[in-house]
Design a protein around this motif. Sequence first.
Motif, PDB file in Angstrom:
ATOM      1  N   PRO A  25     -50.018  -0.927 -47.360  1.00  0.00           N
ATOM      2  CA  PRO A  25     -50.745  -1.856 -48.232  1.00  0.00           C
ATOM      3  C   PRO A  25     -51.302  -3.047 -47.458  1.00  0.00           C
ATOM      4  O   PRO A  25     -50.767  -3.428 -46.411  1.00  0.00           O
ATOM      5  CB  PRO A  25     -49.686  -2.317 -49.235  1.00  0.00           C
ATOM      6  N   ALA A  26     -52.373  -3.625 -47.989  1.00  0.00           N
ATOM      7  CA  ALA A  26     -52.987  -4.807 -47.374  1.00  0.00           C
ATOM      8  C   ALA A  26     -53.648  -5.633 -48.467  1.00  0.00           C
ATOM      9  O   ALA A  26     -54.059  -5.105 -49.501  1.00  0.00           O
ATOM     10  CB  ALA A  26     -54.031  -4.381 -46.339  1.00  0.00           C
ATOM     11  N   SER A  27     -53.753  -6.912 -48.209  1.00  0.00           N
ATOM     12  CA  SER A  27     -54.429  -7.783 -49.169  1.00  0.00           C
ATOM     13  C   SER A  27     -55.935  -7.573 -49.073  1.00  0.00           C
ATOM     14  O   SER A  27     -56.454  -7.149 -48.030  1.00  0.00           O
ATOM     15  CB  SER A  27     -54.096  -9.248 -48.893  1.00  0.00           C
ATOM     16  N   VAL A  28     -56.619  -7.894 -50.157  1.00  0.00           N
ATOM     17  CA  VAL A  28     -58.079  -7.798 -50.156  1.00  0.00           C
ATOM     18  C   VAL A  28     -58.647  -8.698 -49.066  1.00  0.00           C
ATOM     19  O   VAL A  28     -59.585  -8.321 -48.353  1.00  0.00           O
ATOM     20  CB  VAL A  28     -58.663  -8.155 -51.545  1.00  0.00           C
ATOM     21  N   GLY A  29     -58.059  -9.876 -48.898  1.00  0.00           N
ATOM     22  CA  GLY A  29     -58.529 -10.794 -47.858  1.00  0.00           C
ATOM     23  C   GLY A  29     -58.440 -10.199 -46.475  1.00  0.00           C
ATOM     24  O   GLY A  29     -59.372 -10.310 -45.667  1.00  0.00           O
ATOM     25  N   ASP A  30     -57.303  -9.551 -46.178  1.00  0.00           N
ATOM     26  CA  ASP A  30     -57.147  -8.912 -44.864  1.00  0.00           C
ATOM     27  C   ASP A  30     -58.160  -7.785 -44.678  1.00  0.00           C
ATOM     28  O   ASP A  30     -58.751  -7.641 -43.608  1.00  0.00           O
ATOM     29  CB  ASP A  30     -55.732  -8.363 -44.689  1.00  0.00           C
ATOM     30  N   LEU A  31     -58.341  -6.985 -45.717  1.00  0.00           N
ATOM     31  CA  LEU A  31     -59.308  -5.885 -45.630  1.00  0.00           C
ATOM     32  C   LEU A  31     -60.725  -6.405 -45.465  1.00  0.00           C
ATOM     33  O   LEU A  31     -61.514  -5.858 -44.694  1.00  0.00           O
ATOM     34  CB  LEU A  31     -59.220  -5.013 -46.883  1.00  0.00           C
ATOM     35  N   ALA A  32     -61.047  -7.475 -46.194  1.00  0.00           N
ATOM     36  CA  ALA A  32     -62.404  -8.034 -46.142  1.00  0.00           C
ATOM     37  C   ALA A  32     -62.717  -8.620 -44.773  1.00  0.00           C
ATOM     38  O   ALA A  32     -63.867  -8.572 -44.332  1.00  0.00           O
ATOM     39  CB  ALA A  32     -62.576  -9.091 -47.229  1.00  0.00           C
ATOM     40  N   ARG A  33     -61.716  -9.156 -44.103  1.00  0.00           N
ATOM     41  CA  ARG A  33     -61.958  -9.730 -42.767  1.00  0.00           C
ATOM     42  C   ARG A  33     -62.432  -8.667 -41.783  1.00  0.00           C
ATOM     43  O   ARG A  33     -63.149  -8.963 -40.838  1.00  0.00           O
ATOM     44  CB  ARG A  33     -60.690 -10.397 -42.241  1.00  0.00           C
ATOM     45  N   GLU A  34     -62.027  -7.417 -42.005  1.00  0.00           N
ATOM     46  CA  GLU A  34     -62.439  -6.331 -41.117  1.00  0.00           C
ATOM     47  C   GLU A  34     -63.848  -5.836 -41.430  1.00  0.00           C
ATOM     48  O   GLU A  34     -64.440  -5.111 -40.644  1.00  0.00           O
ATOM     49  CB  GLU A  34     -61.437  -5.182 -41.209  1.00  0.00           C
ATOM     50  N   ALA A  35     -64.377  -6.211 -42.599  1.00  0.00           N
ATOM     51  CA  ALA A  35     -65.725  -5.782 -43.003  1.00  0.00           C
ATOM     52  C   ALA A  35     -66.737  -6.845 -42.591  1.00  0.00           C
ATOM     53  O   ALA A  35     -66.403  -8.007 -42.398  1.00  0.00           O
ATOM     54  CB  ALA A  35     -65.772  -5.563 -44.511  1.00  0.00           C
ATOM     55  N   THR A  36     -67.974  -6.425 -42.475  1.00  0.00           N
ATOM     56  CA  THR A  36     -69.040  -7.360 -42.072  1.00  0.00           C
ATOM     57  C   THR A  36     -69.917  -7.693 -43.267  1.00  0.00           C
ATOM     58  O   THR A  36     -71.117  -7.441 -43.249  1.00  0.00           O
ATOM     59  CB  THR A  36     -69.886  -6.743 -40.942  1.00  0.00           C
ATOM     60  N   MET A  37     -69.291  -8.266 -44.317  1.00  0.00           N
ATOM     61  CA  MET A  37     -70.040  -8.611 -45.528  1.00  0.00           C
ATOM     62  C   MET A  37     -69.314  -9.722 -46.262  1.00  0.00           C
ATOM     63  O   MET A  37     -68.168 -10.043 -45.934  1.00  0.00           O
ATOM     64  CB  MET A  37     -70.216  -7.382 -46.421  1.00  0.00           C
ATOM     65  N   THR A  38     -69.971 -10.243 -47.251  1.00  0.00           N
ATOM     66  CA  THR A  38     -69.363 -11.296 -48.048  1.00  0.00           C
ATOM     67  C   THR A  38     -68.248 -10.714 -48.919  1.00  0.00           C
ATOM     68  O   THR A  38     -68.226  -9.510 -49.193  1.00  0.00           O
ATOM     69  CB  THR A  38     -70.405 -11.971 -48.960  1.00  0.00           C
ATOM     70  N   LEU A  39     -67.339 -11.570 -49.363  1.00  0.00           N
ATOM     71  CA  LEU A  39     -66.239 -11.115 -50.206  1.00  0.00           C
ATOM     72  C   LEU A  39     -66.731 -10.496 -51.513  1.00  0.00           C
ATOM     73  O   LEU A  39     -66.222  -9.430 -51.899  1.00  0.00           O
ATOM     74  CB  LEU A  39     -65.254 -12.260 -50.481  1.00  0.00           C
ATOM     75  N   PRO A  40     -67.731 -11.087 -52.212  1.00  0.00           N
ATOM     76  CA  PRO A  40     -68.209 -10.431 -53.440  1.00  0.00           C
ATOM     77  C   PRO A  40     -68.762  -9.024 -53.188  1.00  0.00           C
ATOM     78  O   PRO A  40     -68.518  -8.107 -53.980  1.00  0.00           O
ATOM     79  CB  PRO A  40     -69.297 -11.373 -53.955  1.00  0.00           C
ATOM     80  N   SER A  41     -69.462  -8.844 -52.091  1.00  0.00           N
ATOM     81  CA  SER A  41     -69.971  -7.507 -51.756  1.00  0.00           C
ATOM     82  C   SER A  41     -68.818  -6.564 -51.448  1.00  0.00           C
ATOM     83  O   SER A  41     -68.818  -5.401 -51.862  1.00  0.00           O
ATOM     84  CB  SER A  41     -70.915  -7.571 -50.557  1.00  0.00           C
ATOM     85  N   PHE A  42     -67.827  -7.053 -50.723  1.00  0.00           N
ATOM     86  CA  PHE A  42     -66.669  -6.222 -50.392  1.00  0.00           C
ATOM     87  C   PHE A  42     -65.907  -5.822 -51.646  1.00  0.00           C
ATOM     88  O   PHE A  42     -65.425  -4.699 -51.754  1.00  0.00           O
ATOM     89  CB  PHE A  42     -65.756  -6.953 -49.406  1.00  0.00           C
ATOM     90  N   MET A  43     -65.809  -6.737 -52.599  1.00  0.00           N
ATOM     91  CA  MET A  43     -65.084  -6.451 -53.836  1.00  0.00           C
ATOM     92  C   MET A  43     -65.719  -5.295 -54.607  1.00  0.00           C
ATOM     93  O   MET A  43     -65.021  -4.562 -55.305  1.00  0.00           O
ATOM     94  CB  MET A  43     -64.996  -7.698 -54.720  1.00  0.00           C
ATOM     95  N   LYS A  44     -67.027  -5.114 -54.480  1.00  0.00           N
ATOM     96  CA  LYS A  44     -67.678  -3.962 -55.120  1.00  0.00           C
ATOM     97  C   LYS A  44     -67.105  -2.661 -54.564  1.00  0.00           C
ATOM     98  O   LYS A  44     -66.905  -1.692 -55.295  1.00  0.00           O
ATOM     99  CB  LYS A  44     -69.189  -4.016 -54.930  1.00  0.00           C
ATOM    100  N   HIS A  45     -66.846  -2.639 -53.273  1.00  0.00           N
ATOM    101  CA  HIS A  45     -66.258  -1.454 -52.644  1.00  0.00           C
ATOM    102  C   HIS A  45     -64.829  -1.233 -53.144  1.00  0.00           C
ATOM    103  O   HIS A  45     -64.436  -0.096 -53.429  1.00  0.00           O
ATOM    104  CB  HIS A  45     -66.277  -1.590 -51.122  1.00  0.00           C
ATOM    105  N   VAL A  46     -64.076  -2.307 -53.244  1.00  0.00           N
ATOM    106  CA  VAL A  46     -62.698  -2.207 -53.742  1.00  0.00           C
ATOM    107  C   VAL A  46     -62.706  -1.672 -55.168  1.00  0.00           C
ATOM    108  O   VAL A  46     -61.931  -0.769 -55.508  1.00  0.00           O
ATOM    109  CB  VAL A  46     -61.981  -3.575 -53.658  1.00  0.00           C
ATOM    110  N   ARG A  47     -63.596  -2.203 -56.000  1.00  0.00           N
ATOM    111  CA  ARG A  47     -63.674  -1.740 -57.390  1.00  0.00           C
ATOM    112  C   ARG A  47     -64.060  -0.265 -57.473  1.00  0.00           C
ATOM    113  O   ARG A  47     -63.542   0.477 -58.311  1.00  0.00           O
ATOM    114  CB  ARG A  47     -64.639  -2.606 -58.189  1.00  0.00           C
ATOM    115  N   MET A  48     -64.964   0.181 -56.607  1.00  0.00           N
ATOM    116  CA  MET A  48     -65.371   1.586 -56.590  1.00  0.00           C
ATOM    117  C   MET A  48     -64.184   2.481 -56.233  1.00  0.00           C
ATOM    118  O   MET A  48     -63.942   3.505 -56.868  1.00  0.00           O
ATOM    119  CB  MET A  48     -66.517   1.799 -55.600  1.00  0.00           C
ATOM    120  N   LEU A  49     -63.440   2.089 -55.208  1.00  0.00           N
ATOM    121  CA  LEU A  49     -62.265   2.875 -54.812  1.00  0.00           C
ATOM    122  C   LEU A  49     -61.212   2.880 -55.918  1.00  0.00           C
ATOM    123  O   LEU A  49     -60.601   3.910 -56.202  1.00  0.00           O
ATOM    124  CB  LEU A  49     -61.670   2.307 -53.518  1.00  0.00           C
TER     125      LEU A  49
END
Length: 107
Positions: A25-49
């Motif tokens: 498991p990992a926090s959304v913040g930790d996962l988002a730091r590895e992505a090259t996008m804003t947090l709102p954009s990253f959250m769309k990916h989390v919601r899709m998954l």
Amino acid sequence: MLDGVFLALADPTRRAVIHRLGRGPASVGDLAREATMTLPSFMKHVRMLESNGLIRTAKSGRVRTCELNRERFAVVEDWLAQQRRLWEGRTDRLERFVTDTQERKPT
């Protein structure tokens, strides 16, 4: 059901999240730091998954933690197993045809 899973897995960012969560498991913040996008954009990916059942999220205070829903991957495994059986049967029949054809050839 299966279409949604494959759609969710079609994106490289979402596959990277799945790969990372495979280690635990990992926090959304930790996962988002590895992505090259804003947090709102990253959250769309989390919601899709999450909406396709590949991950679960839980909020504790201000931290949302993600983890894999390993059972959901059984849908993909079952589909792949069906496809494998289908294609193995076809290649076995092709091999028998080629072998039989070669054996019947006059020398």
